[in-house]
Write a protein that holds these residues in place. Sequence first.
Motif, PDB file in Angstrom:
ATOM      1  N   UNK A   5       0.827  -1.203   0.000  1.00 21.75           N
ATOM      2  CA  UNK A   5       0.000   0.000   0.000  1.00 21.75           C
ATOM      3  C   UNK A   5       0.862   1.254   0.000  1.00 21.75           C
ATOM      4  N   UNK A   6       1.923   1.251   0.817  1.00 22.67           N
ATOM      5  CA  UNK A   6       2.800   2.412   0.897  1.00 22.67           C
ATOM      6  C   UNK A   6       3.485   2.674  -0.437  1.00 22.67           C
ATOM      7  N   UNK A   7       3.885   1.594  -1.126  1.00 24.24           N
ATOM      8  CA  UNK A   7       4.529   1.746  -2.428  1.00 24.24           C
ATOM      9  C   UNK A   7       3.565   2.360  -3.439  1.00 24.24           C
ATOM     10  N   UNK A   8       2.343   1.803  -3.526  1.00 27.18           N
ATOM     11  CA  UNK A   8       1.374   2.271  -4.507  1.00 27.18           C
ATOM     12  C   UNK A   8       0.971   3.722  -4.287  1.00 27.18           C
ATOM     13  N   UNK A   9       0.934   4.116  -3.015  1.00 32.14           N
ATOM     14  CA  UNK A   9       0.460   5.454  -2.707  1.00 32.14           C
ATOM     15  C   UNK A   9       1.603   6.428  -2.420  1.00 32.14           C
ATOM     16  N   UNK A  10       2.845   5.993  -2.694  1.00 36.52           N
ATOM     17  CA  UNK A  10       3.996   6.885  -2.561  1.00 36.52           C
ATOM     18  C   UNK A  10       4.286   7.312  -1.150  1.00 36.52           C
ATOM     19  N   UNK A  11       4.005   6.438  -0.184  1.00 39.57           N
ATOM     20  CA  UNK A  11       4.187   6.812   1.222  1.00 39.57           C
ATOM     21  C   UNK A  11       5.273   6.004   1.909  1.00 39.57           C
ATOM     22  N   UNK A  12       6.049   5.233   1.129  1.00 39.86           N
ATOM     23  CA  UNK A  12       7.098   4.427   1.737  1.00 39.86           C
ATOM     24  C   UNK A  12       8.388   5.239   1.782  1.00 39.86           C
ATOM     25  N   UNK A  13       8.897   5.544   2.989  1.00 40.72           N
ATOM     26  CA  UNK A  13      10.123   6.350   3.071  1.00 40.72           C
ATOM     27  C   UNK A  13      11.343   5.531   2.659  1.00 40.72           C
ATOM     28  N   UNK A  14      12.289   6.198   2.037  1.00 35.89           N
ATOM     29  CA  UNK A  14      13.551   5.547   1.711  1.00 35.89           C
ATOM     30  C   UNK A  14      14.403   5.428   2.965  1.00 35.89           C
TER      31      UNK A  14
END
Length: 228
Positions: free
Chosen positions: A2-11
Amino acid sequence: MTELLWGKQPLPSRGPKPAVTLAAIAEVGIRIADAEGLDAVSMQRIAAELPVTKMALYRYVPGKAELVAVMSDLAMGAPPQRPAVPWRTSLYTWAMDLYDGFLLHPWLLQSTIGRRLLGPNELAWMESGISALAGSGLTGGEQFDSILVITSHVRNIAQQSTTFPGATTGLTEDDVNQSLAEILRTEAARFPHLTAALQTLAGSENQGLVFGLHRILDGLERLIQDRG
């Protein structure tokens, strides 16, 4: 996911400065899939076209399944913004826009099936379609099912009229039509109704798409009128 798809996964906060972005990785994957098919997409292929190693890609995306999900949502893009029109015209245009998207990226027919998490663009397509039926008198479930039926029809016609990159039979549409015509010239007695029907067949490749859409919309129109 979900975080990947919605651009919410921090590097990761540690390590070298990121050399690429998740969107750039997905865009390379899209180019490969458009040209050679979904099976040709791999971390190795993508790394060869970017200033990173294969192992470095895993800092951005865990694996191919997650990458394909991001690629799919990015390739779908947001639905086109259309002027306000009556619901029937709106849904017809929406369906044709969806069909064009499948023809532009045929591998989406493979990557957007089954139970899976949905990204912002795919949800935006659903929102756009359902919004056409807002205030129609149909229940929420009926609105959702209407979009499901239309989408299924569009997908089916797109799949029948698409040659998937990397999976071609080597035959063109003209080859197939010519072969069928030759068979029916010698086998007309065996397939009389098929032969008669094909003799009067005329129209564009999208004839089945348009015909089916209008029949679906006819049914929805009757239902909406009955509710009214």
